[in-house]
Write a protein that holds these residues in place. Structure first.
Motif, short mmCIF file in Angstrom:
data_model
loop_
_atom_site.label_atom_id
_atom_site.label_comp_id
_atom_site.label_asym_id
_atom_site.label_seq_id
_atom_site.Cartn_x
_atom_site.Cartn_y
_atom_site.Cartn_z
N LEU A 291 0.83 -1.20 0.00
CA LEU A 291 0.00 0.00 0.00
C LEU A 291 0.86 1.25 0.00
O LEU A 291 0.55 2.24 -0.68
N VAL A 292 1.96 1.23 0.74
CA VAL A 292 2.87 2.38 0.73
C VAL A 292 3.40 2.62 -0.67
O VAL A 292 3.48 3.76 -1.15
N ALA A 293 3.78 1.55 -1.37
CA ALA A 293 4.28 1.69 -2.74
C ALA A 293 3.19 2.24 -3.67
O ALA A 293 3.47 3.09 -4.53
N ILE A 294 1.95 1.78 -3.50
CA ILE A 294 0.85 2.27 -4.34
C ILE A 294 0.64 3.76 -4.11
O ILE A 294 0.48 4.55 -5.07
N VAL A 295 0.62 4.18 -2.84
CA VAL A 295 0.42 5.60 -2.54
C VAL A 295 1.54 6.44 -3.14
O VAL A 295 1.32 7.52 -3.69
N ALA A 296 2.78 5.93 -3.04
CA ALA A 296 3.92 6.66 -3.61
C ALA A 296 3.76 6.82 -5.12
O ALA A 296 4.06 7.89 -5.68
N LEU A 297 3.31 5.78 -5.80
CA LEU A 297 3.13 5.87 -7.25
C LEU A 297 1.98 6.80 -7.61
O LEU A 297 2.04 7.51 -8.63
#
Length: 743
Positions: A291-297
């Motif tokens: 989820l952190v990676a998705i938010v960053a993208l």
């Protein structure tokens, strides 16, 4: 041919989905169950509902004669199970956990599956015994044993709502993923999005089977289902990361993201073989990292689309759907587990990942995600109809036990009935979502009609068409024929808007700055705009005509009445008559000024003014005025100029007749208001002696002239005027309808 290939692919995908759904239902219904209505955990205790009674479940036992229908204590039960552990197991609250991956350690996970094996073995018998006590009893209270029969399969009606929520989420996401793949199977964002849907469906189907188990599931089935759930959960995360890396714009090439897939697979294997620390490779930790990676993208996409409003709109809609859907699962389920707390909601309620796909379906209608084209809605409608047909057919077979032939006929009929509202929704609502705002259109057209001159109206009309249709070119065309509808020319490249209301004939070329062609919907809209302008211009002309007539009427009153009154005063030989004329003229001027300024004149204020003026005139000539207060002095009715001017003039003429030709004494005035009709009466004492000579002829002529004037004004009021003379009394009575109360 272009349409058949997507339909063929979609049909194949839907067939696979039907097989998967049938398999999930078969596995779920194949579980052995008892008569226990409900199983739950409260305050660390396992509670069951049996015959409407809420009991604490302490242990599950093999049905043995020595325990049947007896009260036993826990120590005796512990001694028995220690000697023959296969004969039963103490039930722990962790035995009822929905998701075993939420357990805090490998030890707890292994113990959970061991107890599941024992409980499942007990359910293989024809009967099972439950060691229970009242839910609110003390821990040292004696236990009693309840024996229940075991049924070989699970009735479909006994499946809880949590199962159907997860089953529906899986079916929905698989269907939408199939829809996308049928349309654009080689488009990278579509593939990533479809794989995310497959991930949600796989996780929902597998969790639906084991999270809603009766009491236990064979570990030979439970463990693979748990692994499948973890694999598809990671699939969703990886696919969503890929999606936001390349869509709506490329911020990171897909080939650079292969470590995400590899690491996810490594974490899955390490967790399953229990070779890495549990707190490092647990499912919830990996989900939070994804989820952190998705938010960053999503943030990177937001920065990358700052110069592209269309792409940013797509990003905001899709990104919000994904983050809210996945974020809800993380916040309410994953985070509490990582921190060692109980989950805030059950896993079935926290499956809002399916909401991502609903949001995306709406985004397709609004922003045309993935450029699927308008005809894609037809395929979606066909898919929905097929899905509805299957759902109705399966439900009637399983729930109502109707034969397949009969259920299919009923399903076809019901699906056909549902087809029309579905078609209306897609084609009447979604396809027309791009229509301009009606309030804005009205503002534009009214602005055209209210321009001060023809040149300004022409410019405003061209600007309104330019704002509404955004054509590349607008040209004036020869000809001025009116009452002709707009016409589509050159197969939609141009649209002819004929002359209306004196405006020029115009030809619009290439709608939306050349991005689309004109269509019949555009022609209909242009026709509505033209009709509205014609109506507005006609209304304005009518209003201006009314204003002009009102001005002429006021000017006529100034010339004919005020002027004649002043002339009468100028030539009067008596001072009293001169003063009376001046007072009348001033009163007329006040009334006319009120009409010119547009000030409202209420019935109450008019009556008060008339009473004051009448009393002054009567007292100057030695008369007494009897005009008591009544309901007209309290009325909030607003009188237009036509009414209050003629009413006042009739009253003044009648009063003048009473003063000039009556016997000095009391002049009685009465007014009443009933159901919006005003009745006004003036009565005075008159002489019974008939005048003689030239004075009698002039007096009669004067009174006839005054009566004709009053009759004419009464007709302008739309009312009735009566005069009479009897028994030494002369009277005038006026009745007319007044305006409605001011709002």
């Amino acid at each position: 041919m272009h349409l058949r290939a997507p339909l063929l692919r979609l049909t194949i995908f839907l067939g696979v989905i039907v097989v998967i759904c049938a398999a999930v239902l078969y596995v779920t219904l194949a579980q052995r169950v008892t008569d226990i209505q409900r199983v739950e955990v409260s305050d660390g205790k396992a509670l069951v509902e049996l015959d409407g009674q809420r009991l604490q479940l302490v242990a599950l036992l093999r049905s043995l004669p020595e325990f049947s229908e007896k009260l036993i204590d826990r120590s005796a039960l512990e001694q028995h199970l220690a000697g023959a552990p296969a004969d039963g197991v103490f039930v722990d609250s962790s035995d009822l956990v929905e998701e075993p991956d939420m357990l805090p350690s490998y030890t707890a996970l292994n113990a959970f599956f061991d107890r599941q094996s024992v409980i499942n073995g007990l359910l293989e018998a024809d009967e099972i015994a439950l060691a229970v006590r009242d839910s609110d009893s003390a821990e040292n209270q004696a236990l009693r044993v309840e024996t229940l029969p075991v049924m070989p399969s699970r009735p479909i009606g006994s499946l809880p709502s949590a199962f159907w929520i997860q089953f529906g989420a899986g079916f929905l996401t698989l269907t939408i993923a199939a829809f996308f793949m049928a349309l654009k199977p080689s488009h990278s964002p579509v593939v990533a999005f479809a794989m995310a849907g497959v991930g949600v469906a796989g996780a929902a189907f597998s969790a639906g089977i084991y999270s809603t188990r009766h009491m236990a599931l064979d570990p030979a089935l439970f463990v693979p289902l748990s692994a499948i759930n973890q694999f598809f959960t990671f699939t969703f995360g990886v696919a969503t990361i890929y999606l936001f890396a390349i869509y709506p714009v490329v911020v990171m090439r897909g080939k650079w993201l292969w470590p995400v897939s590899v690491l996810s697979l490594v974490f899955l294997l390490l967790y399953r073989v229990q070779l890495a620390p549990h707190d490092v490779v647990s499912t919830q930790n990996v989900i939070m990292l994804m989820l952190v990676a998705i938010v960053a993208l999503v943030i990177a996409q937001y920065r990358a689309t700052r110069q592209d409003p269309a792409s940013r709109a797509v990003l905001l809609w899709l990104g919000l759907s994904v983050i809210m859907g996945a974020g809800a699962f993380v916040i309410f389920v994953a985070v509490p587990v990582v921190l060692g707390f109980d989950v805030l909601v059950t896993q079935s309620v926290a499956i809002p990942l399916a909401g991502i796909y609903v949001g995306t379906a709406l985004a397709i209608a609004r922003f045309r995600l993935f450029d699927l084209g308008r005809w894609a809605y037809r395929i979606l409608l066909y898919a929905a109809t097929i899905g509805l047909l299957f759902a109705i057919d399966a439900s009637m077979i399983m729930l109502l036990r109707i034969s397949p032939t009969t259920s299919l006929a009923i399903a076809v009929a019901l699906a056909g009935i549902a087809y029309l509202p579905l078609r209306d929704f897609f084609f009447d609502r979604i396809f027309r979502s791009g229509m301009p705002d009606l309030a804005e259109l009205y503002r534009r057209t009214v602005s055209v009609a209210l321009q001060p001159n023809a040149v300004a109206r022409d410019a405003a009309w061209i600007a309104a068409l330019d704002t509404t249709f955004s054509p590349m070119h607008i040209e004036r065309t020869g000809g001025s024929a009116e009452n002709v509808s707009p016409i589509i020319l050159d197969e939609g490249e141009k649209m002819l808007v004929p002359s209306i209301g004196g405006l020029p004939t115009l030809t619009l070329s290439y709608a939306a700055q050349g991005r689309r062609l004109f269509n019949n919907q555009d022609a209909a809209l242009a026709g509505e705009l033209s009709a509205l302008i014609v109506t507005t211009i006609a209304d304005r002309t009518s209003y201006e005509r009314g204003v002009e007539e009102e001005r002429h009427r006021i000017a006529r009153d100034l010339h004919d009445e005020v002027g004649s009154t002043l002339l009468s005063g100028l030539h009067a030989t008596e001072e009293a008559r001169r003063q009376e004329c001046i007072v009348d003229a001033l009163s007329d001027i006040r009334q006319i000024a009120s009409g010119l300024s547009g000030r409202d004149v209420t019935l109450a204020s008019l009556v008060a003014q008339m009473r004051h003026e009448s009393r002054t005139r009567a007292e100057l000539q030695g008369f007494t005025l009897d005009w008591p207060l009544n309901e007209t002095d309290e009325g909030a009715l607003t009188l237009p100029y036509r009414l209050h001017r003629n009413f006042h003039a009739i009253h003044r003429e009648a009063l003048s007749n009473a003063l000039n030709h009556g016997v000095r004494g009391v002049i009685r005035v009465r007014s009443s208001l009933r159901e919006q009709v005003l009745s006004h009466e003036i009565v005075n004492t008159c002489s019974t002696d008939e005048p003689t000579g030239s004075d009698s002829r002039s007096d009669a002529q004067f009174r006839r002239m005054g009566s004709r004037n009053m009759q004419a004004r009464a007709e302008q009021l739309g009312g009735a005027l009566q005069t009479w003379q009897s028994g030494g009394q002369h009277g005038v009575r006026l009745e007319f309808a007044v305006a409605e109360p001011a709002q």
